[in-house]
Motif scaffolding. Structure first.
Motif, PDB file in Angstrom:
ATOM      1  N   ILE A 111      -2.466  24.631 -55.538  1.00 13.91           N
ATOM      2  CA  ILE A 111      -2.677  25.774 -54.652  1.00 13.91           C
ATOM      3  C   ILE A 111      -2.237  27.034 -55.383  1.00 13.91           C
ATOM      4  N   MET A 112      -3.148  27.994 -55.423  1.00 18.20           N
ATOM      5  CA  MET A 112      -2.865  29.324 -55.969  1.00 18.20           C
ATOM      6  C   MET A 112      -2.727  30.275 -54.786  1.00 18.20           C
ATOM      7  N   ALA A 113      -1.873  31.276 -54.930  1.00 16.60           N
ATOM      8  CA  ALA A 113      -1.690  32.286 -53.883  1.00 16.60           C
ATOM      9  C   ALA A 113      -1.799  33.664 -54.508  1.00 16.60           C
ATOM     10  N   ARG A 169      -6.589  25.681 -66.312  1.00 21.20           N
ATOM     11  CA  ARG A 169      -7.155  26.201 -65.056  1.00 21.20           C
ATOM     12  C   ARG A 169      -6.317  27.363 -64.519  1.00 21.20           C
ATOM     13  N   VAL A 170      -5.003  27.267 -64.598  1.00 17.03           N
ATOM     14  CA  VAL A 170      -4.141  28.366 -64.153  1.00 17.03           C
ATOM     15  C   VAL A 170      -4.388  29.598 -65.024  1.00 17.03           C
ATOM     16  N   TRP A 171      -4.532  29.378 -66.329  1.00 20.92           N
ATOM     17  CA  TRP A 171      -4.848  30.503 -67.228  1.00 20.92           C
ATOM     18  C   TRP A 171      -6.143  31.183 -66.792  1.00 20.92           C
ATOM     19  N   GLN A 172      -7.155  30.391 -66.442  1.00 19.21           N
ATOM     20  CA  GLN A 172      -8.438  30.945 -65.988  1.00 19.21           C
ATOM     21  C   GLN A 172      -8.256  31.776 -64.718  1.00 19.21           C
ATOM     22  N   HIS A 173      -7.458  31.288 -63.788  1.00 18.23           N
ATOM     23  CA  HIS A 173      -7.209  32.053 -62.556  1.00 18.23           C
ATOM     24  C   HIS A 173      -6.474  33.358 -62.876  1.00 18.23           C
ATOM     25  N   CYS A 178      -5.666  35.812 -56.630  1.00 16.88           N
ATOM     26  CA  CYS A 178      -4.821  34.616 -56.499  1.00 16.88           C
ATOM     27  C   CYS A 178      -4.420  34.149 -57.890  1.00 16.88           C
ATOM     28  N   GLY A 179      -3.335  34.680 -58.401  1.00 15.82           N
ATOM     29  CA  GLY A 179      -2.904  34.366 -59.746  1.00 15.82           C
ATOM     30  C   GLY A 179      -1.550  33.697 -59.814  1.00 15.82           C
ATOM     31  N   LYS A 180      -1.078  33.182 -58.705  1.00 18.11           N
ATOM     32  CA  LYS A 180       0.269  32.607 -58.651  1.00 18.11           C
ATOM     33  C   LYS A 180       0.158  31.129 -58.264  1.00 18.11           C
ATOM     34  N   LEU A 181       0.567  30.243 -59.167  1.00 21.71           N
ATOM     35  CA  LEU A 181       0.587  28.813 -58.874  1.00 21.71           C
ATOM     36  C   LEU A 181       1.811  28.527 -58.017  1.00 21.71           C
ATOM     37  N   VAL A 182       1.594  28.105 -56.771  1.00 18.00           N
ATOM     38  CA  VAL A 182       2.723  27.878 -55.866  1.00 18.00           C
ATOM     39  C   VAL A 182       2.934  26.412 -55.519  1.00 18.00           C
ATOM     40  N   TYR A 183       1.955  25.558 -55.862  1.00 16.28           N
ATOM     41  CA  TYR A 183       2.061  24.151 -55.488  1.00 16.28           C
ATOM     42  C   TYR A 183       1.104  23.326 -56.342  1.00 16.28           C
ATOM     43  N   SER A 195       4.126  28.728 -62.782  1.00 17.29           N
ATOM     44  CA  SER A 195       3.635  28.842 -64.164  1.00 17.29           C
ATOM     45  C   SER A 195       4.202  30.070 -64.871  1.00 17.29           C
ATOM     46  N   GLN A 196       5.162  30.743 -64.285  1.00 16.76           N
ATOM     47  CA  GLN A 196       5.648  31.996 -64.854  1.00 16.76           C
ATOM     48  C   GLN A 196       6.280  31.834 -66.235  1.00 16.76           C
ATOM     49  N   ASP A 197       6.823  30.659 -66.538  1.00 19.99           N
ATOM     50  CA  ASP A 197       7.459  30.445 -67.834  1.00 19.99           C
ATOM     51  C   ASP A 197       6.532  29.781 -68.855  1.00 19.99           C
TER      52      ASP A 197
END
Length: 114
Positions: free
Chosen positions: A26-28, A46-50, A64-69, A109-111
């Motif tokens: 889930i991205m937020a 995939r997170v990089w793509q978002h 929506c660029g924040k991986l929360v779950y 994914s911030q780190d």
């Protein structure tokens, strides 16, 4: 960064780097008002793509660029089934799920180095 947060972050990174896994995630957006549920075999990519708005889609429009779950599965069909369950659920259930897993709604994914 506290030791508990560091060890939790290390655990998440170890889970994500395992290439034999399939992920429901889930991205937020940064105000946590828009949620995007997806499935992938390569969560880091995939997170990089978002985050870089690589595709024209909902996450690009709503930032929506924040991986929360995320959840990891051994089989892709299991991940797809879970994605469908999450998409069928209401927003309140998703908020509870995220809050239990990630109480501060931090970007997991911030780190990561992109």
């Amino acid at each position: 960064m506290s030791v508990a947060i560091f060890s939790q972050t290390t655990k998440w990174i170890d889970m994500v780097i395992d290439r034999s896994k399939n992920y429901t995630y889930i991205m937020a957006n940064y105000s946590n008002t828009m949620l995007y549920v997806g499935v992938t075999t390569n969560l880091v990519n995939r997170v990089w793509q978002h985050k870089n708005r690589a595709f024209r889609c909902c996450t690009r429009r709503y930032n929506c660029g924040k991986l929360v779950y995320f959840e990891a599965y051994g089989r892709f069909l299991e991940a797809i089934f879970r994605e469908q369950q999450l998409k069928a659920g209401n927003k309140n259930r998703k908020h509870i799920l995220i809050s239990d897993f990630n109480p501060g709604w931090e970007d997991l994914s911030q780190d990561w180095l992109f």
